[in-house]
Motif scaffolding. Structure first.
Motif, PDB file in Angstrom:
ATOM      1  N   THR A  18       0.863  -1.181   0.000  1.00  0.00           N
ATOM      2  CA  THR A  18       0.000   0.000   0.000  1.00  0.00           C
ATOM      3  C   THR A  18       0.897   1.227   0.000  1.00  0.00           C
ATOM      4  N   ALA A  19       0.687   2.103  -0.957  1.00  0.00           N
ATOM      5  CA  ALA A  19       1.574   3.263  -1.065  1.00  0.00           C
ATOM      6  C   ALA A  19       0.777   4.537  -1.313  1.00  0.00           C
ATOM      7  N   SER A  20       1.171   5.581  -0.635  1.00  0.00           N
ATOM      8  CA  SER A  20       0.680   6.922  -0.950  1.00  0.00           C
ATOM      9  C   SER A  20       1.903   7.812  -1.094  1.00  0.00           C
ATOM     10  N   GLY A  33       0.298  13.580  -6.661  1.00  0.00           N
ATOM     11  CA  GLY A  33       0.470  12.409  -5.819  1.00  0.00           C
ATOM     12  C   GLY A  33      -0.680  11.431  -5.909  1.00  0.00           C
ATOM     13  N   ARG A  34      -0.705  10.518  -4.969  1.00  0.00           N
ATOM     14  CA  ARG A  34      -1.749   9.497  -4.898  1.00  0.00           C
ATOM     15  C   ARG A  34      -2.114   9.264  -3.441  1.00  0.00           C
ATOM     16  N   ASP A  35      -3.405   9.260  -3.154  1.00  0.00           N
ATOM     17  CA  ASP A  35      -3.892   9.049  -1.782  1.00  0.00           C
ATOM     18  C   ASP A  35      -3.150   9.942  -0.796  1.00  0.00           C
ATOM     19  N   VAL A  36      -3.060  11.220  -1.134  1.00  0.00           N
ATOM     20  CA  VAL A  36      -2.211  12.124  -0.348  1.00  0.00           C
ATOM     21  C   VAL A  36      -2.733  12.353   1.068  1.00  0.00           C
ATOM     22  N   HIS A  37      -4.016  12.100   1.314  1.00  0.00           N
ATOM     23  CA  HIS A  37      -4.580  12.296   2.646  1.00  0.00           C
ATOM     24  C   HIS A  37      -4.777  10.988   3.405  1.00  0.00           C
ATOM     25  N   LYS A  38      -4.248   9.886   2.881  1.00  0.00           N
ATOM     26  CA  LYS A  38      -4.404   8.595   3.545  1.00  0.00           C
ATOM     27  C   LYS A  38      -3.577   8.558   4.827  1.00  0.00           C
ATOM     28  N   PRO A  39      -4.199   8.303   5.990  1.00  0.00           N
ATOM     29  CA  PRO A  39      -3.432   8.246   7.237  1.00  0.00           C
ATOM     30  C   PRO A  39      -2.603   6.959   7.319  1.00  0.00           C
ATOM     31  N   ILE A  40      -1.340   7.111   7.643  1.00  0.00           N
ATOM     32  CA  ILE A  40      -0.416   5.989   7.818  1.00  0.00           C
ATOM     33  C   ILE A  40       0.437   6.283   9.046  1.00  0.00           C
ATOM     34  N   ARG A  41       0.759   5.253   9.811  1.00  0.00           N
ATOM     35  CA  ARG A  41       1.566   5.517  10.997  1.00  0.00           C
ATOM     36  C   ARG A  41       2.941   6.045  10.580  1.00  0.00           C
ATOM     37  N   SER A  42       3.409   6.971  11.346  1.00  0.00           N
ATOM     38  CA  SER A  42       4.566   7.749  10.920  1.00  0.00           C
ATOM     39  C   SER A  42       5.889   7.018  11.031  1.00  0.00           C
ATOM     40  N   ALA A  43       5.989   6.039  11.942  1.00  0.00           N
ATOM     41  CA  ALA A  43       7.303   5.501  12.302  1.00  0.00           C
ATOM     42  C   ALA A  43       8.207   6.693  12.659  1.00  0.00           C
ATOM     43  N   SER A  44       9.411   6.744  12.149  1.00  0.00           N
ATOM     44  CA  SER A  44      10.356   7.785  12.587  1.00  0.00           C
ATOM     45  C   SER A  44      10.164   9.143  11.931  1.00  0.00           C
ATOM     46  N   LEU A  45       9.207   9.291  11.018  1.00  0.00           N
ATOM     47  CA  LEU A  45       8.989  10.614  10.432  1.00  0.00           C
ATOM     48  C   LEU A  45       8.524  11.614  11.480  1.00  0.00           C
ATOM     49  N   MET A 109       3.777   5.598  22.478  1.00  0.00           N
ATOM     50  CA  MET A 109       4.154   5.000  21.187  1.00  0.00           C
ATOM     51  C   MET A 109       4.217   6.074  20.108  1.00  0.00           C
ATOM     52  N   TRP A 110       5.262   6.883  20.142  1.00  0.00           N
ATOM     53  CA  TRP A 110       5.343   8.008  19.216  1.00  0.00           C
ATOM     54  C   TRP A 110       5.341   7.586  17.750  1.00  0.00           C
ATOM     55  N   GLY A 111       5.828   6.375  17.458  1.00  0.00           N
ATOM     56  CA  GLY A 111       5.863   5.908  16.075  1.00  0.00           C
ATOM     57  C   GLY A 111       4.501   5.605  15.499  1.00  0.00           C
ATOM     58  N   TYR A 112       3.465   5.578  16.348  1.00  0.00           N
ATOM     59  CA  TYR A 112       2.102   5.346  15.884  1.00  0.00           C
ATOM     60  C   TYR A 112       1.339   6.645  15.659  1.00  0.00           C
ATOM     61  N   THR A 113       2.026   7.750  15.663  1.00  0.00           N
ATOM     62  CA  THR A 113       1.419   9.008  15.235  1.00  0.00           C
ATOM     63  C   THR A 113       0.935   8.854  13.799  1.00  0.00           C
ATOM     64  N   ALA A 114      -0.284   9.292  13.520  1.00  0.00           N
ATOM     65  CA  ALA A 114      -0.820   9.197  12.157  1.00  0.00           C
ATOM     66  C   ALA A 114      -0.403  10.418  11.349  1.00  0.00           C
ATOM     67  N   VAL A 115       0.101  10.167  10.151  1.00  0.00           N
ATOM     68  CA  VAL A 115       0.456  11.252   9.234  1.00  0.00           C
ATOM     69  C   VAL A 115      -0.067  10.893   7.845  1.00  0.00           C
ATOM     70  N   SER A 116       0.006  11.833   6.951  1.00  0.00           N
ATOM     71  CA  SER A 116      -0.315  11.578   5.542  1.00  0.00           C
ATOM     72  C   SER A 116       0.797  12.169   4.697  1.00  0.00           C
ATOM     73  N   ALA A 117       0.860  11.761   3.443  1.00  0.00           N
ATOM     74  CA  ALA A 117       1.867  12.323   2.546  1.00  0.00           C
ATOM     75  C   ALA A 117       1.679  13.832   2.416  1.00  0.00           C
ATOM     76  N   TYR A 118       0.425  14.271   2.377  1.00  0.00           N
ATOM     77  CA  TYR A 118       0.116  15.700   2.276  1.00  0.00           C
ATOM     78  C   TYR A 118       0.692  16.464   3.466  1.00  0.00           C
ATOM     79  N   ASP A 119       0.470  15.921   4.660  1.00  0.00           N
ATOM     80  CA  ASP A 119       0.944  16.612   5.851  1.00  0.00           C
ATOM     81  C   ASP A 119       2.461  16.616   5.970  1.00  0.00           C
ATOM     82  N   VAL A 120       3.107  15.534   5.547  1.00  0.00           N
ATOM     83  CA  VAL A 120       4.570  15.519   5.613  1.00  0.00           C
ATOM     84  C   VAL A 120       5.146  16.567   4.660  1.00  0.00           C
ATOM     85  N   VAL A 121       4.530  16.742   3.494  1.00  0.00           N
ATOM     86  CA  VAL A 121       4.937  17.824   2.594  1.00  0.00           C
ATOM     87  C   VAL A 121       4.774  19.172   3.304  1.00  0.00           C
TER      88      VAL A 121
END
Length: 244
Positions: A18-20, A33-45, A109-121
């Motif tokens: 699964t990729a956004s 982009g693709r699925d730019v607002h899809k929430p994914i856990r951030s891990a170290s981002l 569990m900071w690595g489970y923060t939800a982010v999206s590609a849009y928000d990281v941009v």
């Protein structure tokens, strides 16, 4: 019976990555982009948000360097606690006007923060366009000097470092267990909760030339780090073609 079993196996869905992703052109000010607002856990981002909050509320700290350059989890955990645990995410998301970013359900569990590609941009845009020069220079300077080998022994050179020329980058990974071939002699132990992740996550993000690039991925359970890294690099090459 064997024929029926074969047909059933063929009909079963094959697990896929699964990729956004999002690519922001800083010259034309356009985002693709693709699925730019899809929430994914951030891990170290999320470590970028930890660095922003530390610098803007408490000042520089020597732990920011290993947290960003070699993705050191111990440094991140200490700064996470000192800056208010999950409320750090609440504050930075509001300040940076992030749309999809949410704190983890379990505040440790900071690595489970939800982010999206849009928000990281948007996080990178904030650093490059709105943050105070000291904040921008510190964080982007460390990301420009990010090392190939992380403190936990994983190779950070997938994605942007492999697909583009001299990027400033921050990677994220979670759910791969321990590295099969650590790139350091004595990897620092990782936080225990990462071992319980069911869907391995692997992310690459950063800047290259005049673009901000974010690729977030989740992989089928059991996928090796090496295989996931190859997939992420291939996808990064596709989305950055003729850009970086």
């Amino acid at each position: 019976m064997h024929l029926l079993l074969t047909l059933a196996l063929l009909a079963a869905p094959v697990p896929t990555t699964t990729a956004s992703y999002a690519v922001y052109d800083r010259i034309t000010h356009t985002l693709t982009g693709r699925d730019v607002h899809k929430p994914i856990r951030s891990a170290s981002l999320v470590k970028i948000l930890i660095a922003i909050e530390q610098l803007e509320s408490r000042g520089d700290d020597p732990r920011i360097e290993p947290m960003l350059r070699v993705s050191d989890d111990n440094a991140a955990s200490e700064l996470w606690v000192e800056n208010g645990w999950d409320q750090l995410v609440v504050r930075t998301a509001e300040r940076l006007k992030l749309k999809d970013t949410r704190p983890p359900e379990k505040r440790g569990m900071w690595g489970y923060t939800a982010v999206s590609a849009y928000d990281v941009v948007k996080i990178y845009r904030y650093l490059l366009e709105d943050a105070k020069p000291k904040v921008r220079r510190t964080i982007m300077g460390h990301l420009q000097r990010a090392e190939k080998c992380a403190s936990d022994g994983f190779d950070q050179s997938f994605g942007l470092p492999s697909a583009t020329w001299r990027p400033a980058f921050k990677q994220g990974w979670s759910g791969f267990g321990d590295p099969t071939k650590p790139c350091v002699d004595r990897p620092r132990p990782r936080i225990q909760w990462e071992l319980d992740t069911k869907s391995p996550a692997l992310h690459t993000s950063g800047t290259c030339l005049f673009s901000i690039v974010v690729v977030l991925t989740l992989h089928p359970e059991g996928t090796t780090y090496e295989k996931a890294a190859k997939r992420v690099t291939q996808l990064t090459e596709e989305v950055t073609k003729h850009r970086c």
